[in-house]
Design a protein around this motif. Structure first.
Motif, mmCIF file in Angstrom:
data_model
loop_
_atom_site.group_PDB
_atom_site.id
_atom_site.type_symbol
_atom_site.label_atom_id
_atom_site.label_comp_id
_atom_site.label_asym_id
_atom_site.label_seq_id
_atom_site.Cartn_x
_atom_site.Cartn_y
_atom_site.Cartn_z
ATOM 1 N N MET A 28 0.988 -1.391 -0.019
ATOM 2 C CA MET A 28 -0.083 -0.057 0.054
ATOM 3 C C MET A 28 0.864 1.194 0.117
ATOM 4 S SD MET A 28 -2.883 -1.232 2.716
ATOM 5 C CE MET A 28 -1.736 -1.441 4.017
ATOM 6 N N GLU B 136 -2.196 6.260 6.403
ATOM 7 C CA GLU B 136 -1.360 6.019 7.614
ATOM 8 C C GLU B 136 -0.927 7.107 8.434
ATOM 9 O OE1 GLU B 136 0.498 2.789 8.374
ATOM 10 O OE2 GLU B 136 0.493 1.622 6.510
ATOM 11 N N TYR C 20 -7.118 -4.186 7.141
ATOM 12 C CA TYR C 20 -7.063 -3.569 5.970
ATOM 13 C C TYR C 20 -7.189 -4.808 4.761
ATOM 14 C CZ TYR C 20 -1.803 -4.015 6.184
ATOM 15 O OH TYR C 20 -0.544 -4.706 6.420
ATOM 16 N N ALA D 71 -3.021 -6.184 8.907
ATOM 17 C CA ALA D 71 -2.050 -6.976 9.595
ATOM 18 C C ALA D 71 -1.926 -6.761 10.942
ATOM 19 C CB ALA D 71 -0.579 -6.587 8.920
ATOM 20 N N ARG E 255 8.283 -5.926 10.463
ATOM 21 C CA ARG E 255 8.582 -4.618 9.901
ATOM 22 C C ARG E 255 9.826 -4.084 10.886
ATOM 23 N NH1 ARG E 255 3.250 -5.243 11.936
ATOM 24 N NH2 ARG E 255 1.736 -4.846 10.421
ATOM 25 N N ARG F 154 6.176 0.824 8.901
ATOM 26 C CA ARG F 154 4.963 0.193 8.229
ATOM 27 C C ARG F 154 5.287 0.890 6.672
ATOM 28 N NH1 ARG F 154 0.561 -0.845 11.318
ATOM 29 N NH2 ARG F 154 -0.695 -0.248 9.558
HETATM 30 N N1 GLY Z 1 1.987 -0.478 6.072
HETATM 31 C C1 GLY Z 1 1.005 -1.700 6.694
HETATM 32 C C2 GLY Z 1 1.587 -2.399 7.617
HETATM 33 O O1 GLY Z 1 2.544 -2.266 8.200
HETATM 34 O O2 GLY Z 1 0.812 -3.296 8.240
#
Ligand code: GLY
Length: 383
Positions: free
Chosen positions: A56, A62, A263, A276, A319, A345
């Motif tokens: 995304m 975000e 999402y 997530a 992440r 993210r």
């Molecule tokens: N950018 C979406 C996530 O880190 O879940």
């Protein structure tokens, strides 16, 4: 963006730790500018956070309060994506599936509506163009949404790419530009002498380099050879995700959809990604019933029709989260050491801007004002 005007001396040797989207894109830019570039990865290229991500490009959805510099960087990178994707496709022959329907952030309850109103105010303050759509209009453009959807913010510039294809395309473009890729090679650490980098320690040997770029995502802090004060403060932030299979020719969604707790990302090939979780559990690779249940329940509340869809894949990713959730970019505190990690993210979104700013820094020594707020030195007071 071309770096043809920034030709380096051909003898400049750059070693990059990490063959994810960040490391590969920086390597691509530097190899194209004439550097001798080697990228090392403990696994296969593009198989860490780059593979696990949702792709995304969500600079609006975000958005968080008190992150103005990060929002500016995200928006800069978002604006670069269309050209970046076209350039990448031309260089690699791989279509990275940039889709431009935008993102809908929906509300199901009065509480959600209040939160969305605050998000809209923040977006407005930051000059991010989004539009409020009442429930009826949202359901008209996405007919499979629950009748409980009371409205949505449409974020028209929050597009998506197929991140797995981005990883494959970057690996190909990088190598086509002359870069060398070393997969399944563990880097022990960074070799230094008299306050400057010598290269990378690999097994018992030394791979010499003038510049070392740390782009190892959630694994960046574990690299040896740096004093404690210079190790990037990055930790793994676990995310569980799954993909459902939509009926062929009948996608349940066209927009990326944000609903409280999850999402949903519809792909061209008929997969519907749901993500997530956000978990502080180190490098725990377990999928959990609770994690998947919460994602599925949240997604089902918004799109009840997912109930019938087969589950095709489940996965876990990490992440790279820094202490303030913003990336760590630029000089690493030792001559020749450069940071490009901690994208948390926003790794896929921030790939074009990171590649541009970090490659330019390696070539010229310049720290662009857009990159300056993200130096590792910001942690030195609290480390
Ligand atoms: N950018 C979406 C996530 O880190 O879940």
């Amino acid at each position: 963006m071309s770096f043809g005007h920034l030709k380096s001396s051909p003898s400049r040797r750059v070693a990059i730790v990490g063959a994810g989207a960040i490391g590969l894109s920086i390597g691509w830019r530097l190899a194209a500018a004439g550097c001798s570039v080697d990228i090392f990865d403990r696994g296969a290229a593009g198989q860490g956070a780059t593979r696990a991500a949702g792709g995304m490009l969500a600079a609006a959805a975000e958005v968080e309060p008190a992150e103005d510099a990060l929002v500016a960087l995200c928006r800069r990178s978002q604006a670069m994506w269309a050209d970046f994707a076209a350039e990448l496709e031309a260089a690699s022959g791989i279509d990275v599936e940039l889709r431009r329907e935008g993102t809908l952030v929906i509300a199901l309850t009065a509480d959600d509506l209040g939160k969305l109103r605050r998000t809209a105010e923040l977006q407005q303050r930051l000059g991010i163009g989004t539009r409020w759509l009442p429930g009826g209009e949202v359901r008209r453009i996405e007919p499979y949404l629950s009748p409980r959807v009371s409205g949505a913010l449409h974020c028209p510039d929050d597009h998506q790419v197929e991140n797995r294809k981005v990883g494959a395309a970057l690996a190909r473009a990088y190598q086509a530009a002359g870069g060398r890729l070393h997969e399944h090679v563990a880097v022990e650490g960074i070799a230094t002498t008299d306050g400057r980098v010598l290269g990378l320690r690999i097994g018992d040997g030394l791979h010499e380099a003038d510049t070392v770029v740390v782009a190892a995502g959630a694994w960046s802090r574990g690299l040896g050879g740096l004093p404690d004060g210079l190790r990037p403060p990055v930790r793994p932030v676990k995310g569980q995700m799954l993909a459902l299979r939509m009926p062929s020719g009948e996608p349940l969604l066209r927009h990326v959809l944000w609903t409280p707790g999850a999402y949903l990302i519809p792909r061209r090939d008929g997969r519907l990604l749901i993500g997530a979780t956000v978990e502080e559990r180190g490098f725990d690779e377990n999928l959990t019933a609770g994690g998947l249940l919460s994602l599925l329940e949240s997604a089902w509340r918004a799109v009840p029709g997912i109930e019938e869809l087969p589950v095709e894949e489940t996965w876990v990713g990490f992440r790279p989260g820094s202490r303030d959730d913003a990336p760590i970019l630029g000089p690493g505190g030792i001559a020749g050491l450069v940071m490009a990690t901690g994208h948390h993210r926003n790794g896929i979104l921030l790939t074009p801007a990171t590649a541009e700013l970090v490659a330019r820094h390696v070539l010229t020594g310049e720290v662009d004002p857009a990159m300056a707020p993200f130096g590792i030195d910001r942690f030195s007071r609290t480390r």
